[in-house]
Scaffold this active site. Structure first.
Site, mmCIF file in Angstrom:
data_model
loop_
_atom_site.group_PDB
_atom_site.id
_atom_site.type_symbol
_atom_site.label_atom_id
_atom_site.label_comp_id
_atom_site.label_asym_id
_atom_site.label_seq_id
_atom_site.Cartn_x
_atom_site.Cartn_y
_atom_site.Cartn_z
ATOM 1 N N TYR A 134 -1.038 -1.365 10.267
ATOM 2 C CA TYR A 134 -1.302 -1.693 8.721
ATOM 3 C C TYR A 134 -0.063 -1.243 8.003
ATOM 4 O O TYR A 134 0.398 -1.732 7.328
ATOM 5 C CB TYR A 134 -2.801 -0.981 8.167
ATOM 6 C CG TYR A 134 -3.032 -1.130 6.928
ATOM 7 C CD1 TYR A 134 -3.455 -2.282 6.502
ATOM 8 C CD2 TYR A 134 -2.792 -0.209 6.038
ATOM 9 C CE1 TYR A 134 -3.911 -2.515 4.834
ATOM 10 C CE2 TYR A 134 -3.081 0.017 4.538
ATOM 11 C CZ TYR A 134 -3.483 -1.293 4.203
ATOM 12 O OH TYR A 134 -3.687 -1.296 2.712
ATOM 13 N N SER A 192 0.804 -1.134 0.111
ATOM 14 C CA SER A 192 -0.124 -0.061 -0.107
ATOM 15 C C SER A 192 0.837 1.117 -0.058
ATOM 16 O O SER A 192 1.901 1.184 0.540
ATOM 17 C CB SER A 192 -0.806 0.056 1.335
ATOM 18 O OG SER A 192 -1.367 1.137 1.643
HETATM 19 N N1 LIG Z 1 -8.838 -0.680 -1.184
HETATM 20 C C1 LIG Z 1 -7.597 0.025 -1.185
HETATM 21 O O1 LIG Z 1 -7.802 1.235 -1.045
HETATM 22 C C2 LIG Z 1 -6.290 -0.344 -1.097
HETATM 23 C C3 LIG Z 1 -5.213 0.378 -0.988
HETATM 24 C C4 LIG Z 1 -3.889 -0.014 -0.892
HETATM 25 C C5 LIG Z 1 -3.818 -1.466 -0.743
HETATM 26 N N2 LIG Z 1 -4.926 -2.407 -0.684
HETATM 27 C C6 LIG Z 1 -4.679 -3.717 -0.341
HETATM 28 O O2 LIG Z 1 -5.106 -4.442 -1.286
HETATM 29 C C7 LIG Z 1 -5.482 -5.584 -0.964
HETATM 30 C C8 LIG Z 1 -6.936 -5.900 -1.304
HETATM 31 O O3 LIG Z 1 -8.050 -4.997 -0.562
HETATM 32 P P1 LIG Z 1 -9.273 -4.453 -1.183
HETATM 33 O O4 LIG Z 1 -9.609 -3.339 -0.560
HETATM 34 O O5 LIG Z 1 -9.504 -4.809 -2.765
HETATM 35 O O6 LIG Z 1 -10.455 -5.881 -0.720
HETATM 36 P P2 LIG Z 1 -11.052 -6.266 0.655
HETATM 37 O O7 LIG Z 1 -12.299 -5.592 1.066
HETATM 38 O O8 LIG Z 1 -9.862 -5.795 1.901
HETATM 39 O O9 LIG Z 1 -11.201 -7.781 0.714
HETATM 40 C C9 LIG Z 1 -10.313 -8.520 0.110
HETATM 41 C C10 LIG Z 1 -10.765 -10.016 -0.025
HETATM 42 O O10 LIG Z 1 -9.943 -10.664 1.082
HETATM 43 C C11 LIG Z 1 -11.108 -11.543 1.634
HETATM 44 N N3 LIG Z 1 -10.629 -11.708 3.106
HETATM 45 C C12 LIG Z 1 -10.493 -10.643 4.008
HETATM 46 N N4 LIG Z 1 -9.871 -11.116 5.102
HETATM 47 C C13 LIG Z 1 -9.667 -12.360 4.894
HETATM 48 C C14 LIG Z 1 -9.147 -13.323 5.710
HETATM 49 N N5 LIG Z 1 -8.693 -13.301 7.006
HETATM 50 N N6 LIG Z 1 -8.790 -14.745 5.045
HETATM 51 C C15 LIG Z 1 -9.191 -14.816 3.976
HETATM 52 N N7 LIG Z 1 -9.833 -13.907 3.147
HETATM 53 C C16 LIG Z 1 -9.950 -12.698 3.696
HETATM 54 C C17 LIG Z 1 -12.352 -11.086 1.452
HETATM 55 O O11 LIG Z 1 -13.509 -11.793 1.677
HETATM 56 P P3 LIG Z 1 -14.070 -12.323 2.895
HETATM 57 O O12 LIG Z 1 -14.224 -10.967 3.636
HETATM 58 O O13 LIG Z 1 -15.406 -13.184 2.834
HETATM 59 O O14 LIG Z 1 -12.929 -13.108 3.810
HETATM 60 C C18 LIG Z 1 -12.345 -10.171 0.153
HETATM 61 O O15 LIG Z 1 -12.367 -11.540 -0.833
HETATM 62 C C19 LIG Z 1 -5.351 -5.890 0.454
HETATM 63 O O16 LIG Z 1 -3.954 -6.175 0.822
HETATM 64 C C20 LIG Z 1 -5.128 -4.250 0.861
HETATM 65 O O17 LIG Z 1 -4.428 -3.922 1.994
HETATM 66 C C21 LIG Z 1 -6.098 -1.864 -0.602
#
Ligand SMILES: NC(=O)c1ccc[n+]([C@@H]2O[C@H](COP(=O)([O-])OP(=O)(O)OC[C@H]3O[C@@H](n4cnc5c(N)ncnc54)[C@H](OP(=O)(O)O)[C@@H]3O)[C@@H](O)[C@H]2O)c1
Length: 252
Positions: free
Chosen positions: A151, A138
């Site tokens: 985080y 991130s």
């Molecule tokens: N969104 C942003 O702005 C952003 C920015 C920078 C980095 N990121 C990074 O990008 C990645 C994805 O984030 P996102 O925002 O796209 O999605 P998200 O809302 O965090 O969810 C991603 C997926 O992970 C699953 N998940 C969550 N906790 C879990 C666990 N303990 N075990 C197994 N599965 C789990 C969720 O399904 P369930 O809830 O059903 O488990 C979902 O399918 C993360 O590493 C995040 O830190 C995101």
């Protein structure tokens, strides 16, 4: 451009929504077989149904990545189901939101150990195919963001681990890169919730992005899939920031 990944096999964690889901969508569009997990079994089944209805080979399981034993068992099952593993994306996060001990443990177990345990289980398969790995960090890891929280620090640790892992695995032909997204908006995602609950925060973040808007999961997935492909054959040990100009510091 042909990415030359048709017929390859990928394991992606947390792929029922957001960035992980778009990575899987883009991989199957390129002819890659995928294995994915998330905690919600209904969402996993729905995702697998969608993917296979369109002709993809896809396997899914309800696994909590914070349960190390269950996670390792699933990774090995996924390798068996796919018949190998050419690509690995540990995408799940313990999330932001604070600096309590609970937060620190969640980000250690999920963001960092989710990658470490995955590499331990999959290195043999990845070496057999001279495969590729992308960690999802991130911009919170590279520039001050909101507050000193677990985080941000664990996402920084993930970059250090990934860059040094690239040095160790490079001689066996395995590439390791890190993608660091800025703020990514999608329905049901964290920024969607902030838009509803704290619109002033949502707007101030948007105002700080040079491109004047939030990113999309597709914009991250496109770069991840490129890095996983042999089209990025000379790229390893790098942290690629995808943020529409959100990070302000200059790096040389
Ligand atoms: N969104 C942003 O702005 C952003 C920015 C920078 C980095 N990121 C990074 O990008 C990645 C994805 O984030 P996102 O925002 O796209 O999605 P998200 O809302 O965090 O969810 C991603 C997926 O992970 C699953 N998940 C969550 N906790 C879990 C666990 N303990 N075990 C197994 N599965 C789990 C969720 O399904 P369930 O809830 O059903 O488990 C979902 O399918 C993360 O590493 C995040 O830190 C995101």
């Amino acid at each position: 451009m042909d990415l030359k990944i048709n017929g390859k096999k990928a394991i992606v964690t947390g792929a029922t929504r957001g960035i992980g889901r778009r990575i899987v969508n883009q991989l199957v569009e390129e002819g890659v077989s995928v294995a994915l997990c998330a905690r919600d079994a209904d969402a996993v089944n729905e995702t697998i149904s969608d993917l296979t209805a369109n002709g993809a080979t896809a396997f899914g399981a309800a696994v909590d990545v914070s349960d190390g034993d269950a996670y390792r068992a699933w990774l090995n099952q996924a390798v068996e189901q796919l018949g190998g593993c050419d690509m690995f994306v540990p995408n799940v996060s313990g999330g932001g939101g604070g600096g309590s001990e609970e937060n620190w443990r969640a980000n250690l177990e999920i963001d960092l150990l989710g990658a470490v345990r995955g590499i331990e289980e999959l290195t043999t398969s990845l070496q057999a195919s001279k495969g590729a790995v992308v960690f999802i960090s991130s911009t919170a890891a590279v520039e001050t963001f909101v507050m000193p929280q677990s985080y941000n620090a664990m996402k920084t640790a993930l970059i250090t681990y990934g860059e040094q892992l690239a040095q160790a695995l490079g001689p066996s032909g395995v590439r390791v890169n890190i993608v660091s997204p800025g703020s990514i908006y999608f329905e049901g995602g964290s920024w969607h919730r902030i838009e509803q609950d704290r619109p002033e925060v949502f707007k101030s973040i948007q105002d700080g992005i040079a491109m004047g808007r939030y990113g999309t999961p597709e914009e991250v997935a496109d770069v991840v899939v490129f890095l996983l492909s042999p089209r990025a054959s000379w790229v390893t040990g790098k942290n690629i920031i995808i943020d529409g100009g959100q990070v302000k510091g200059m790096r040389f």
